[in-house]
Scaffold this active site. Structure first.
Site, PDB file in Angstrom:
ATOM      1  N   HIS A 108      -6.192   0.252  -0.891  1.00  0.00           N
ATOM      2  CA  HIS A 108      -6.552  -1.071  -0.372  1.00  0.00           C
ATOM      3  C   HIS A 108      -7.735  -1.703  -1.116  1.00  0.00           C
ATOM      4  CE1 HIS A 108      -4.367   0.969   2.922  1.00  0.00           C
ATOM      5  NE2 HIS A 108      -3.857  -0.237   3.106  1.00  0.00           N
ATOM      6  N   CYS A 165       0.815  -1.224   0.000  1.00  0.00           N
ATOM      7  CA  CYS A 165       0.000   0.000   0.000  1.00  0.00           C
ATOM      8  C   CYS A 165       0.847   1.272   0.000  1.00  0.00           C
ATOM      9  CB  CYS A 165      -0.996   0.001   1.151  1.00  0.00           C
ATOM     10  SG  CYS A 165      -0.306  -0.212   2.795  1.00  0.00           S
ATOM     11  N   ASP A 210      -7.420   5.690  -1.492  1.00  0.00           N
ATOM     12  CA  ASP A 210      -7.139   4.473  -0.730  1.00  0.00           C
ATOM     13  C   ASP A 210      -6.646   3.368  -1.667  1.00  0.00           C
ATOM     14  OD1 ASP A 210      -7.108   2.321   0.959  1.00  0.00           O
ATOM     15  OD2 ASP A 210      -9.174   2.541   1.663  1.00  0.00           O
TER      16      ASP A 210
END
Length: 410
Positions: free
Chosen positions: A294, A77, A292
């Site tokens: 993820h 990430c 994000d």
């Protein structure tokens, strides 16, 4: 394992706030140096966010190093966030801040070339493959967690092999940005580029003739003139790793952090929560807006003509938010200065909006290189004909590893 990670990511997404839920407010929303009135400019705001390149976990790519992982789910990430902050610098460099992505529009050639730099292939200069393997020189095994400073060091090294984008990357040390060192880096790099590049004049050839002979290979295989004529300043990617507290962010730094998002040179912030890295692109009130990484998506391969289905590289849902006080205290600020005037303007803004107004400074900006520091030596490209990941062993001695500055608690 991937099923477990996907379930975990979905839980993250469920508990994230959405921009649509923002209260009716007069406060402006700031996104990478641009401000919006959410009541009257919501569509423009969403178009701006949607136009940022969004890099997430991917799966089913060629194994890293030939035998390594074929997905970065669960560990990549911060590398993806590093890709996003660099991609924003490249968009500013080639397309400008006003450029917007359109779902059904034919993108500029420069945009597609930028995207090619980040494809999940071992021959893309900023791919997950290149970053993970270059991280070995920073003491990180492939598949290991990274912090923002480590990612910054990796980007600095890989940028040396990137002649098309031709960036000077400066990563500050000890919370201090040295103006003298940055100007040396950008001007020296520019002079070296003039000597080495076919875009620069050589022998008895004038600049016009040299430019006429300069051609670059596009993703589709066509040839075109060199997009960047010689200049006296190499565009600057400035990354400032910071720790704004011990276990929690110190509230005294929050106003200064917000000021960074207002600067036209802003590239956003790398940071997050423990074990979760996010790319922060703006704020409203006491909440930060972020992209994000993820979400695990299947790798995208370019088509025969070099074009790429780019739908999955733009976050088309409303952006996520988090309370600024929930931010891990270790972050890295990013800025892009296309020319020396731009950098001088950034220095003035820092002096006026961050240093003079704060009793506890987020970072220092000094004119001269501190005398007690080792001499500043701008990094140079090793004498090899390819990108860095294939030369980890040979370049280990060329790069001295920076002191560890891990950001996220793992």
């Amino acid at each position: 394992m991937e099923a477990v990670l996907a379930k975990y990511e979905n839980q993250i997404n469920v508990f994230s706030d959405l921009l649509e839920d923002l209260p009716d407010t007069e406060e402006p929303v700031w996104i990478l140096g641009e401000h919006y009135d959410i009541k009257t400019e919501k569509s423009e705001l969403l178009s701006d966010v949607r136009s940022r390149l969004w890099f997430t976990y991917r799966k089913k790519f060629c194994p890293i190093g030939g035998t390594g992982p074929s997905s970065d789910a669960g560990w990549g990430c911060m590398l993806r966030c590093g890709q996003m902050i660099l991609a924003q610098a490249l968009v500013l460099r080639h397309l400008g801040r006003a450029w917007r992505w359109g779902k059904d529009e034919i993108p500029p050639e420069e945009y597609m070339k930028i995207l090619h730099c980040f494809l999940d292939r071992k021959d893309s200069c900023y791919s997950i493959h290149q970053m993970a393997q270059m991280g070995v020189g920073e003491g990180k095994s492939v598949g290991e967690w990274y912090g923002p400073n480590t990612v910054a060091q990796v980007l600095k090294k890989l940028a040396l092999f990137d002649d098309w984008n031709s960036l000077a990357v400066y990563v500050s040390m000890d919370n201090t940005v040295v103006i003298e060192d940055i100007k040396m880096l950008c001007k020296l790099s520019s002079r070296n580029r003039l000597k080495a590049s076919p875009c620069g004049p050589s022998d008895q050839k004038g600049i016009g003739e040299a430019l006429a002979q300069c051609a670059t290979q596009s993703p589709g295989g066509s040839l075109g003139l060199c997009p960047h004529p010689p200049s006296s300043w190499k565009p600057l990617l400035l990354i400032i790793p910071l720790r704004m507290g011990i276990n929690h962010i110190n509230p005294v730094y929050i106003k200064a952090l917000k000021e960074c998002f207002k600067m036209p040179q802003s590239l956003g912030v790398l940071g997050g929560k423990p074990n979760l890295a996010y790319y922060f692109i703006g704020y409203i009130g006491d909440e930060l807006i972020y992209l994000d990484p993820h979400t695990t998506q299947t790798v995208v391969e370019p088509e025969g003509n070099g074009s790429v289905d780019d739908q999955s590289y733009h976050c088309q849902r409303t952006p996520r938010r988090m309370k600024v006080m929930n931010l891990d205290p270790s972050v890295a600020l990013g800025f892009f200065c296309k020319n020396e005037v731009d950098f001088d303007s950034w220095c003035t803004l820092v002096q006026q909006e961050i240093l003079k107004k704060r009793t506890l400074r987020m970072f220092e900006l000094v004119e001269k290189h501190p005398p007690h520091w080792p001499p500043f030596v701008p990094p140079t490209k090793p004498d090899v004909q390819t990108t860095g990941a294939e030369f980890i062993e040979s370049t280990d001695k060329l790069f001295e590893s920076e002191e560890e500055f891990e950001i996220l608690n793992v």
